[in-house]
Motif scaffolding. Structure first.
Motif, mmCIF file in Angstrom:
data_model
loop_
_atom_site.group_PDB
_atom_site.id
_atom_site.type_symbol
_atom_site.label_atom_id
_atom_site.label_comp_id
_atom_site.label_asym_id
_atom_site.label_seq_id
_atom_site.Cartn_x
_atom_site.Cartn_y
_atom_site.Cartn_z
ATOM 1 N N MET A 122 0.853 1.158 7.486
ATOM 2 C CA MET A 122 -0.047 0.234 8.183
ATOM 3 C C MET A 122 -0.716 -0.779 7.241
ATOM 4 O O MET A 122 -1.542 -1.570 7.673
ATOM 5 C CB MET A 122 -1.139 1.023 8.916
ATOM 6 C CG MET A 122 -0.619 2.038 9.918
ATOM 7 S SD MET A 122 0.324 1.277 11.228
ATOM 8 C CE MET A 122 -1.000 0.566 12.178
ATOM 9 N N LYS A 123 -0.392 -0.741 5.971
ATOM 10 C CA LYS A 123 -1.067 -1.598 4.948
ATOM 11 C C LYS A 123 -2.538 -1.193 4.823
ATOM 12 O O LYS A 123 -2.964 -0.200 5.398
ATOM 13 C CB LYS A 123 -0.928 -3.081 5.307
ATOM 14 C CG LYS A 123 0.515 -3.575 5.288
ATOM 15 C CD LYS A 123 0.830 -4.186 3.964
ATOM 16 C CE LYS A 123 2.306 -4.473 3.825
ATOM 17 N NZ LYS A 123 2.663 -4.771 2.456
ATOM 18 N N GLY A 124 -3.336 -1.987 4.057
ATOM 19 C CA GLY A 124 -4.741 -1.641 3.893
ATOM 20 C C GLY A 124 -4.905 -0.351 3.123
ATOM 21 O O GLY A 124 -5.642 0.545 3.528
ATOM 22 N N LEU A 125 -4.192 -0.273 1.990
ATOM 23 C CA LEU A 125 -4.193 0.977 1.234
ATOM 24 C C LEU A 125 -4.084 0.694 -0.267
ATOM 25 O O LEU A 125 -3.406 -0.251 -0.685
ATOM 26 C CB LEU A 125 -3.022 1.817 1.738
ATOM 27 C CG LEU A 125 -2.439 2.938 0.900
ATOM 28 C CD1 LEU A 125 -2.166 4.133 1.776
ATOM 29 C CD2 LEU A 125 -1.141 2.481 0.265
ATOM 30 N N ALA A 126 -4.794 1.493 -1.056
ATOM 31 C CA ALA A 126 -4.673 1.427 -2.513
ATOM 32 C C ALA A 126 -4.142 2.783 -2.958
ATOM 33 O O ALA A 126 -4.736 3.815 -2.636
ATOM 34 C CB ALA A 126 -6.024 1.153 -3.162
#
Ligand code: DC
Length: 235
Positions: A122-126
């Motif tokens: 979903m993206k939005g990840l480190a």
């Protein structure tokens, strides 16, 4: 399409990758994933069950029984192995001394990489680790490659262990473990630790955590702005 990006942080052992990834995720409202914790929990499973990671059939049978999750405990993210909180145990030298061997097993990597990719879909990840920018998220919008002198890394790891109440380790053992893990992690056949061509290198030997954070945040914001621009052009 989302304007959120993926931040991939790779580098040598004890370079402060997780501290930086955690701080960036908090600031941006992103999810943080410590991929090293997944290799550490897998190592703990093999050790606790006295299973050999050198035997392909043993590994094949063991992998479906390993369930790793992350959950918040008192405001901090803890690693759970088959429902048990193993956050403290996976940081001990018992695990640090074996984890690079378990991480070199392709079947182990295959399972954990798939899981990591699901978490980042979903993206939005480190996420921090050794192969995040080169294998797990090859298309990450921001890739950082971290390094620091062995002296700085040893000192930081020692302080980290002591802060957790682990005092029975000596500085030579910590240094030897970091060098040995870097050697194995960088020379294994499957997904060795290397710098992605499009990674930004950060040598933090002489950087304060704040300086490093501001530098990385600036890069992240630039990449996010570029993505928004691209989306506007498409839309
Ligand atoms: O980040 P860490 O030091 O907790 O990682 C422990 C070990 O796990 C590291 O020595 C190599 C392995 N690892 C890996 O092979 N690939 C990753 N993406 C993360 C960690």
């Amino acid at each position: 399409m989302t304007a959120k990006i993926t931040i991939a942080i790779d580098g040598y052992a004890a370079c402060g990758k997780s501290t930086l990834a955690k701080a960036l995720a908090k600031e941006l409202g992103y999810i943080y994933v410590d991929s090293g914790a997944m290799y550490r929990a897998t190592t703990l499973y093999f050790l606790n069950n006295q299973l050999s990671w050198d035997d392909a059939e043993t590994v094949r049978q063991a992998l479906p029984n390993i369930h790793i999750e992350f959950a918040k405990v008192g405001g901090k993210t803890h690693t759970f192995l088959n429902g048990q909180d193993v956050e403290e145990e996976i940081r001990t030298m018992r695990i640090s001394n074996q984890v690079s061997y378990v991480s070199a097993v392709s079947a182990v990597r295959k399972m954990l990489v798939r899981r990591q990719q699901e978490m980042g879909a979903m993206k939005g990840l480190a996420m921090d680790g050794r192969d995040i920018g080169t294998v797990v998220f090859k298309d990450a919008e921001l890739k950082l490659f971290m390094t620091a002198s062995i002296e700085a890394r040893t000192q930081r790891r020692l302080e980290e262990l002591q802060a957790k109440g682990i005092f029975e380790v000596d500085i030579t053992e910590v240094e030897r473990n970091l060098l040995e893990r870097d050697r194995i992690d960088s020379s294994r056949d499957d997904s060795p630790l290397t710098q992605a061509k499009d990674a930004v290198i950060i040598d933090n030997t002489n950087l304060s955590p704040e300086e490093q954070f501001n530098m990385a945040l600036e890069l992240a914001r630039t990449r996010i702005a570029a993505k928004i621009k691209r989306l506007e052009l498409i839309g």
